[in-house]
Write an enzyme that holds these catalytic residues in place. Structure first.
Site, PDB file in Angstrom:
ATOM      1  N   HIS A 252      50.117  37.225  89.173  1.00 17.18           N
ATOM      2  CA  HIS A 252      50.314  35.934  89.847  1.00 17.18           C
ATOM      3  C   HIS A 252      49.800  34.759  89.023  1.00 17.18           C
ATOM      4  CE1 HIS A 252      50.516  38.272  93.931  1.00 17.18           C
ATOM      5  NE2 HIS A 252      51.621  38.351  93.226  1.00 17.18           N
TER       6      HIS A 252
ATOM      7  N   ASN B 186      44.998  38.743  91.432  1.00 19.83           N
ATOM      8  CA  ASN B 186      44.066  37.626  91.499  1.00 19.83           C
ATOM      9  C   ASN B 186      44.285  36.668  90.329  1.00 19.83           C
ATOM     10  OD1 ASN B 186      42.902  38.850  93.753  1.00 19.83           O
ATOM     11  ND2 ASN B 186      41.505  40.048  92.482  1.00 19.83           N
ATOM     12  N   VAL B 187      44.086  35.388  90.594  1.00 22.49           N
ATOM     13  CA  VAL B 187      44.293  34.379  89.561  1.00 22.49           C
ATOM     14  C   VAL B 187      42.978  33.962  88.902  1.00 22.49           C
ATOM     15  CG1 VAL B 187      46.418  33.498  90.588  1.00 22.49           C
ATOM     16  CG2 VAL B 187      44.223  32.516  91.290  1.00 22.49           C
ATOM     17  N   ASP B 188      41.892  34.657  89.249  1.00 28.42           N
ATOM     18  CA  ASP B 188      40.606  34.352  88.614  1.00 28.42           C
ATOM     19  C   ASP B 188      40.448  35.158  87.326  1.00 28.42           C
ATOM     20  OD1 ASP B 188      39.378  36.999  89.255  1.00 28.42           O
ATOM     21  OD2 ASP B 188      39.498  36.286  91.316  1.00 28.42           O
TER      22      ASP B 188
END
Length: 237
Positions: free
Chosen positions: A104, A87-89
């Protein structure tokens, strides 16, 4: 105990983050995924891609970590916990996890597309999505881009190396909310299994990994992860 958690989009979805793979409600239902998540799309329409990711960046501020994120963070009190996330959060970090490796990239990091220099300048506010926003320009003349991994790009070397080490040295690996079809990330639980490390899958849906793991829990992360550390001895027998 050394625990490595491998988290995917399903874990963030429990906090209300739309997943890219949900054709009904996903963000990709409204845009061409290749146009906003590839180097080619960036070269052709940087103002469109920048607007998209800037909106996602600000959208995350209204989303909070869920009980699953908070449970993993709480495990630090009794275990050596490493989090490998697709996840990119920043929900793991906001929940309190300290050793988080983003395979990522991150919506909260930016860099120049030419010289690679990190960008720490101000960003325009975006309360609602818009079609286009001109990206900032670096002193070298390049454009500032989100530091995320697009289609066809290599995973960040440092994050990948730390992830492989975290999995290889784990006493148990816990795979949460991932489809287990996106490589090379999907190869990490396979690495654990090959080295004889127990793997627990937490996912309401069956995945290609399900029939190979040590234990498969058909539960959401918010339901399964609180108390899971204490349940490990019983689950692993």
């Amino acid at each position: 105990m050394r625990v490595t958690v491998l988290s995917g989009a399903g874990m963030s979805a429990e906090s209300g983050v739309p997943t890219f793979r949900d054709v009904e409600t996903g963000l990709w239902a409204k845009v061409d995924p290749y146009e906003i998540s590839s180097s080619d799309g960036w070269r052709r329409h940087p103002e469109k891609v920048w607007a998209w990711y800037l909106w996602r960046h600000y959208m995350m501020k209204s989303v909070a970590p869920n009980d699953g994120h908070r449970a993993v963070a709480a495990w630090h009190d009794g275990a050596d916990v490493h989090v490998v996330t697709q996840n990119v959060d920043d929900l793991h970090e906001r929940a309190g996890s300290r050793q988080v490796y983003h395979l990522h990239g991150s919506l909260f990091s930016f860099r120049c597309d030419r010289c690679g220099l990190a960008y720490h300048g101000a960003l325009p506010a975006m309360p609602e999505p818009v079609d286009t926003v001109e990206p900032p320009m670096c002193a070298c003349g390049g454009l500032i881009r989100p530091d995320v991994v697009w289609f066809g790009e290599q995973l960040p070397t440092a994050a990948w190396d730390r992830s492989v080490e975290a999995v290889s040295r784990a006493d148990v690996a816990i795979v949460v909310g991932t489809s287990s079809i996106v490589y090379p990330a999907a190869g990490l639980p396979e690495l654990a299994l090959a080295e004889g490390i127990p793997v627990i899958e937490v996912n309401p849906e069956e995945t290609p990994l399900s029939d190979r793991v040590t234990v498969s829990l058909r539960e959401t992360s918010a339901t399964a992860l609180p108390g899971l550390l204490q349940r490990l001895p019983a689950l692993l027998g």
